[in-house]
Motif scaffolding. Structure first.
Motif, PDB file in Angstrom:
ATOM      1  N   GLU A 131       0.816  -1.351   0.061  1.00 20.94           N
ATOM      2  CA  GLU A 131       0.034   0.080  -0.068  1.00 20.94           C
ATOM      3  C   GLU A 131       0.829   1.518   0.179  1.00 20.94           C
ATOM      4  O   GLU A 131       0.178   2.542  -0.313  1.00 20.94           O
ATOM      5  CB  GLU A 131      -0.880   0.002   0.976  1.00 20.94           C
ATOM      6  N   ARG A 132       2.082   1.018   0.176  1.00 16.51           N
ATOM      7  CA  ARG A 132       3.014   2.332   0.294  1.00 16.51           C
ATOM      8  C   ARG A 132       4.252   2.053  -0.664  1.00 16.51           C
ATOM      9  O   ARG A 132       4.383   3.029  -1.433  1.00 16.51           O
ATOM     10  CB  ARG A 132       3.366   2.614   1.719  1.00 16.51           C
ATOM     11  N   PRO A 192       2.887   1.451  -4.343  1.00 10.80           N
ATOM     12  CA  PRO A 192       2.332   2.653  -5.157  1.00 10.80           C
ATOM     13  C   PRO A 192       3.358   3.852  -5.236  1.00 10.80           C
ATOM     14  O   PRO A 192       3.418   4.470  -6.149  1.00 10.80           O
ATOM     15  CB  PRO A 192       1.177   3.016  -4.037  1.00 10.80           C
ATOM     16  N   ASP A 193       4.224   3.936  -4.130  1.00  8.52           N
ATOM     17  CA  ASP A 193       5.137   5.405  -4.402  1.00  8.52           C
ATOM     18  C   ASP A 193       6.193   5.088  -5.717  1.00  8.52           C
ATOM     19  O   ASP A 193       6.375   5.888  -6.596  1.00  8.52           O
ATOM     20  CB  ASP A 193       6.018   5.133  -3.070  1.00  8.52           C
ATOM     21  N   ALA A 211       5.676   3.076  -8.110  1.00  4.37           N
ATOM     22  CA  ALA A 211       4.777   2.966  -9.414  1.00  4.37           C
ATOM     23  C   ALA A 211       4.524   4.654  -9.810  1.00  4.37           C
ATOM     24  O   ALA A 211       4.706   4.882 -11.137  1.00  4.37           O
ATOM     25  CB  ALA A 211       3.510   2.356  -9.346  1.00  4.37           C
ATOM     26  N   LYS A 212       4.209   5.380  -8.929  1.00  3.83           N
ATOM     27  CA  LYS A 212       4.061   6.945  -9.255  1.00  3.83           C
ATOM     28  C   LYS A 212       5.467   7.504  -9.649  1.00  3.83           C
ATOM     29  O   LYS A 212       5.357   8.315 -10.562  1.00  3.83           O
ATOM     30  CB  LYS A 212       3.408   7.710  -7.920  1.00  3.83           C
ATOM     31  N   THR A 258      -1.844  -2.714 -10.786  1.00  3.61           N
ATOM     32  CA  THR A 258      -2.471  -1.507 -11.034  1.00  3.61           C
ATOM     33  C   THR A 258      -3.177  -1.721 -12.154  1.00  3.61           C
ATOM     34  O   THR A 258      -2.883  -2.231 -13.182  1.00  3.61           O
ATOM     35  CB  THR A 258      -1.504  -0.084 -11.209  1.00  3.61           C
TER      36      THR A 258
END
Length: 600
Positions: free
Chosen positions: A200-201, A204-205, A207-208, A230
């Motif tokens: 969850e962190r 996603p970080d 990926a962004k 994603t």
């Protein structure tokens, strides 16, 4: 003729240039698309590798930071471990990543020790099912640094020094080759990770950071099951990279000088940092190298000499590649995206090409149409002038005879008067017809629609045309039904349309003096027809007889008088009443014109 050929050459040249430009555009877009595909492919491969490297670096920071030796566990002096724990926590972006830390001895009957960050010490703990499962697995299956399904990292604690300088693998000589032997194990340090923080962190970080919205990414385990994804599952990958790998060839972490101030002076003295290293290789499969040992080769680019140095290492095979990162473009693949963009550009270019070609053709066709229309207008003026000349000549001649006293008898004067009257009415009809056409073409013609009996309108038209019919000796056959529905019509205008059809039948009779006029029920509409057995209309002219100023070649060659406005006027009147006009004709056998009008 010269001007015509010049125009054809100009138009052909323009079309040729446009076609050449389209071909060049296709070639340039194909080359640009291939270059873009290669750029995007390299970019996604690079970003995928960096994504995996950043994740591995975060995991390795926790893994290698806590490597210790057996002496610390025997003395129960936790100062060094606290120092390492603080060092890791200060520098990580995810301090909640580590859930719990345990130490398990190699002795089977020993109890595990659990690290308490609040008390900053390891304390005896009960053996949990999770710990027992992990202990069984690295005892039975063989040691692995990562147990990804349990979100756990396991660090071996060796005899004979486990601090940074002591964890350097010792060098031995065997078979003429340098080898490095791993000391005996004293126990294992188990670092339990928080899977929610990873999913969850961290993911996603990353990926962004590396992938915009146009890419889908998936992290899957060895069985192919998704750990993180994603935008849903992907069908194929544009790039892949292994993850969660603790192999020392992924580890340049402890070459970082930033870690040195945190170590005591005696620890620093044993660390070797070579700032001139150009390349390094780690081999586990060469002849003479046993599992659990590593041969390390370093090349000094300064003088080309070869030297040996030490790095932090772990035992075993590094855990393989527990996870795999896959990246796919949202269009399905990089190739599909580039192809789609190229096709869009080609479609736009082709659309512009077709638009330009269509514009050129439209201009050419418009010019040709204007030329034909202008010729028709010239022919119209010529025919009208001819039509006017004959009545005017008759009127002028009759008037001159009357004025000169040539005709003195009452019968002669009366005959001249009827002649002048007839020719004047002919001129009046032609003028009215021209004015009707002008009003209909400009849209200024107003029709007074009212409930009307179609039979009465037909009878009115016959009465108006009676002198023309009688003078020509025509036989009129009628079929007028009395049960016709009422129509909304401008009686005068509709009568004019029928009169035009009757006059045409008389004009183009070709000696067959027979005309049939009918008004019948057409299934909810009224059909008024005028039929003759005259010269008829050819197939090529049937669809054009209602065009203004149009006259068939055969009619012109036969020098039959007319101005080409009558049938166009009939068409305008029928359409103004919400109806239509049609023709059925066979050349040499006659024609039938039918006006169909809706009922009231």
């Amino acid at each position: 003729m010269k001007r015509t050929w010049f125009s054809i050459l100009v138009v052909s040249g323009m079309l040729g240039l446009l076609t050449l430009f389209v071909g060049l555009q296709y070639r340039l877009l194909s080359e640009a698309g291939e270059a873009e595909r290669e750029r995007m492919q390299k970019r996604v491969e690079t970003d995928t590798a960096r994504f995996a490297e950043d994740f591995d670096r975060e995991m390795q920071a926790g893994y290698y930071n806590f490597q210790t030796d057996a002496a610390m566990w025997r003395s129960s002096d936790w100062a060094e471990f606290n120092e390492r724990y603080d060092f890791w926590k200060e520098r990580t972006a995810y301090p909640e990543l580590i859930r719990e830390i345990y130490f398990v001895s190699t002795q089977a009957d020993s109890q595990p020790l659990k690290y308490d960050p609040a008390r900053r010490a390891f304390e005896t703990s009960q053996t949990t099912a999770e710990l027992e499962s992990l202990r069984t697995r690295f005892s039975d299956e063989g040691f692995r640094p990562v147990y990804e399904d349990a979100f756990a990292m396991v660090l071996p604690v060796h005899e004979g020094g486990g601090q940074l300088e002591h964890m350097m693998i010792r060098r031995t000589e065997k078979d003429g080759m340098p080898h490095f032997k791993v000391p005996e194990k004293f126990g294992w340090l188990i670092v339990l990770l928080d899977g929610a923080v990873i999913k969850e962190r961290i993911f996603p970080d990353l990926a962004k950071k590396y992938f915009p919205d146009e890419y889908n990414i998936t992290v899957s385990d060895k069985a192919g099951q998704p750990v993180f994804e994603t935008n849903g599952a992907m069908t194929s990958a544009d790039a892949t990279a292994p993850m969660f790998n603790m192999s020392p060839d992924n580890l340049m972490f402890f070459a970082n000088r930033e870690a040195l101030p945190k170590m005591s002076p005696e620890h620093k003295s044993g660390v070797v940092i070579n700032q001139r290293v150009e390349s390094h290789t780690f081999s586990r499969t060469e002849k003479g190298v046993k599992p659990g040992t590593f041969k390390i080769e370093v090349k000094d680019p300064g003088n080309g000499s070869r030297q040996r140095t030490t790095v932090v290492s772990s035992t075993g095979d590094g855990g393989g590649n527990p996870w795999t990162l896959s990246a796919q473009h949202s269009a399905g693949s990089v190739d599909a995206f580039v192809t789609g963009e190229r096709n869009k550009s080609l479609a736009i270019g082709l659309g512009i090409y077709l638009l330009l070609v269509g514009g050129i053709l439209a201009i050419v066709l418009s010019a040709l149409r204007s030329k034909r229309f202008a010729q028709r207008q010239v022919d119209f003026v010529s025919s009208v002038s001819h039509e006017f000349r004959t009545p005017l000549a008759v009127i002028y001649s009759a008037g001159e005879n009357l004025a000169d006293g040539v005709a003195k008898e009452t019968s002669q004067v009366s005959r001249y008067g009827e002649l002048i009257k007839g020719e004047g009415k002919k001129l009046s009809r032609m003028v009215e017809q021209i004015l009707e056409f002008a009003g209909a073409s400009s849209g200024n013609r107003k029709y007074n629609l009212a409930p009307t009996d179609a039979v009465e309108v037909v009878n009115d038209a016959l009465d108006e045309c009676r002198p023309l019919i009688d003078s020509g000796g025509f036989a009129i056959e009628t079929e007028l039904h009395s049960d016709l529905p009422t129509i909304l019509a401008d009686r005068t205008a509709l009568s004019t349309a029928i009169q035009n059809l009757i006059a045409n039948s008389v004009k183009y009779s070709n000696g067959t003096k027979w005309i049939k006029i009918s008004a019948v029920n057409g299934g909810g509409s009224v059909k008024i027809s005028v039929e003759d057995k005259g010269i008829g209309i050819s197939v090529r002219d049937t669809g054009r007889v209602f065009e203004p100023f149009y006259r068939a070649k055969e009619v012109v060659d036969a020098q039959i008088s007319g101005n080409g406005l009558g049938l166009n006027l009939v068409k305008n009147i029928a359409e103004a009443h919400g109806g239509k006009v049609a023709v059925a004709s066979k050349q040499g056998a006659g024609s039938t014109f039918t006006i169909e009008l809706p009922r009231k």
